[in-house]
Design a protein around this motif. Sequence first.
Motif, PDB file in Angstrom:
ATOM      1  N   ASP A  37       0.847  -1.185   0.000  1.00 48.17           N
ATOM      2  CA  ASP A  37       0.000   0.000   0.000  1.00 48.17           C
ATOM      3  C   ASP A  37       0.892   1.249   0.000  1.00 48.17           C
ATOM      4  O   ASP A  37       1.322   1.708   1.068  1.00 48.17           O
ATOM      5  CB  ASP A  37      -0.903  -0.034   1.229  1.00 48.17           C
ATOM      6  N   PRO A  38       1.172   1.814  -1.183  1.00 53.75           N
ATOM      7  CA  PRO A  38       2.060   2.989  -1.250  1.00 53.75           C
ATOM      8  C   PRO A  38       1.560   4.170  -0.423  1.00 53.75           C
ATOM      9  O   PRO A  38       2.362   4.896   0.167  1.00 53.75           O
ATOM     10  CB  PRO A  38       2.096   3.339  -2.734  1.00 53.75           C
ATOM     11  N   GLU A  39       0.256   4.368  -0.369  1.00 55.13           N
ATOM     12  CA  GLU A  39      -0.279   5.481   0.421  1.00 55.13           C
ATOM     13  C   GLU A  39       0.055   5.313   1.901  1.00 55.13           C
ATOM     14  O   GLU A  39       0.380   6.286   2.589  1.00 55.13           O
ATOM     15  CB  GLU A  39      -1.789   5.595   0.219  1.00 55.13           C
ATOM     16  N   HIS A  40      -0.025   4.101   2.381  1.00 56.42           N
ATOM     17  CA  HIS A  40       0.313   3.823   3.777  1.00 56.42           C
ATOM     18  C   HIS A  40       1.792   4.101   4.030  1.00 56.42           C
ATOM     19  O   HIS A  40       2.164   4.688   5.052  1.00 56.42           O
ATOM     20  CB  HIS A  40      -0.037   2.382   4.131  1.00 56.42           C
ATOM     21  N   ILE A  41       2.642   3.679   3.098  1.00 57.70           N
ATOM     22  CA  ILE A  41       4.086   3.906   3.241  1.00 57.70           C
ATOM     23  C   ILE A  41       4.373   5.406   3.280  1.00 57.70           C
ATOM     24  O   ILE A  41       5.130   5.882   4.126  1.00 57.70           O
ATOM     25  CB  ILE A  41       4.853   3.215   2.097  1.00 57.70           C
ATOM     26  N   VAL A  42       3.762   6.171   2.379  1.00 58.28           N
ATOM     27  CA  VAL A  42       3.955   7.623   2.358  1.00 58.28           C
ATOM     28  C   VAL A  42       3.463   8.226   3.670  1.00 58.28           C
ATOM     29  O   VAL A  42       4.131   9.087   4.261  1.00 58.28           O
ATOM     30  CB  VAL A  42       3.241   8.261   1.143  1.00 58.28           C
ATOM     31  N   HIS A  43       2.321   7.783   4.148  1.00 61.25           N
ATOM     32  CA  HIS A  43       1.777   8.275   5.422  1.00 61.25           C
ATOM     33  C   HIS A  43       2.775   8.043   6.555  1.00 61.25           C
ATOM     34  O   HIS A  43       3.005   8.936   7.392  1.00 61.25           O
ATOM     35  CB  HIS A  43       0.445   7.583   5.726  1.00 61.25           C
ATOM     36  N   CYS A  44       3.376   6.858   6.593  1.00 61.97           N
ATOM     37  CA  CYS A  44       4.352   6.546   7.645  1.00 61.97           C
ATOM     38  C   CYS A  44       5.571   7.457   7.553  1.00 61.97           C
ATOM     39  O   CYS A  44       6.053   7.968   8.568  1.00 61.97           O
ATOM     40  CB  CYS A  44       4.776   5.085   7.555  1.00 61.97           C
ATOM     41  N   TYR A  45       6.070   7.672   6.342  1.00 53.18           N
ATOM     42  CA  TYR A  45       7.233   8.553   6.180  1.00 53.18           C
ATOM     43  C   TYR A  45       6.891   9.995   6.547  1.00 53.18           C
ATOM     44  O   TYR A  45       7.707  10.705   7.123  1.00 53.18           O
ATOM     45  CB  TYR A  45       7.767   8.499   4.749  1.00 53.18           C
ATOM     46  N   LYS A  46       5.675  10.425   6.233  1.00 53.79           N
ATOM     47  CA  LYS A  46       5.290  11.810   6.513  1.00 53.79           C
ATOM     48  C   LYS A  46       5.188  12.102   8.008  1.00 53.79           C
ATOM     49  O   LYS A  46       5.191  13.253   8.405  1.00 53.79           O
ATOM     50  CB  LYS A  46       3.982  12.157   5.797  1.00 53.79           C
TER      51      LYS A  46
END
Length: 142
Positions: A2-11
Motif C-alpha cells: 500500500d504505497p499510500e500507507h508507506i507515504v503516510h508513515c514517512y510523513k
Amino acid sequence: MDPEHIVHCYKRYFNNVLIIPYELLKTDESLFWGAIAERFQVPHPEVTINHAINTSLDLKRTFLLSKTNKISSVLLNTLCDSKDYTNMQEKNQIVSNYGNSGKWVHRRFVEYAAAEQVDEMYRLLGMSKPREDFFDVKLPRV
C-alpha cells in the motif's frame, strides 16, 4: 503493498516525501535527478551513477538471495542469543565480522555465480524453484 500507507508513515517523520520509480534512474538519470532537484529546490547533481553497480537480479537469483540472507539471520541470532557461548571476545568478533560481510558475500554470489553454481545452491538448500508467491509482499499497517 500500500504505497499510500508507506507515504503516510514517512510523513510522520519527514515534511516532504517524493516517490520516484527506480526504473527512471536506470532509463533517464538526468530526469530522475531533475525531478528531485525541482521538488526540493536543490542543485541538480553533476555526478552520474555507475549503472553496473547493484544490477537487478532475476527471480531465481533474488529468491536464492532471500534464502541465504535468512540463513545468515538464523545463524547470527542463534550466536547472539546463546547463553552457552561464553567466550565473549570470540563471539563478538564472529558476530561482527560475519554480520558485516555475510550479506555482501551472498549478494555478490547470486550476482556473479554461473547458472550451474546457482543450481548447485538450490540443490544444497533443497529447493527446485522460487516460490510462486515470493513477490506477494504484504506490509502491515501501523
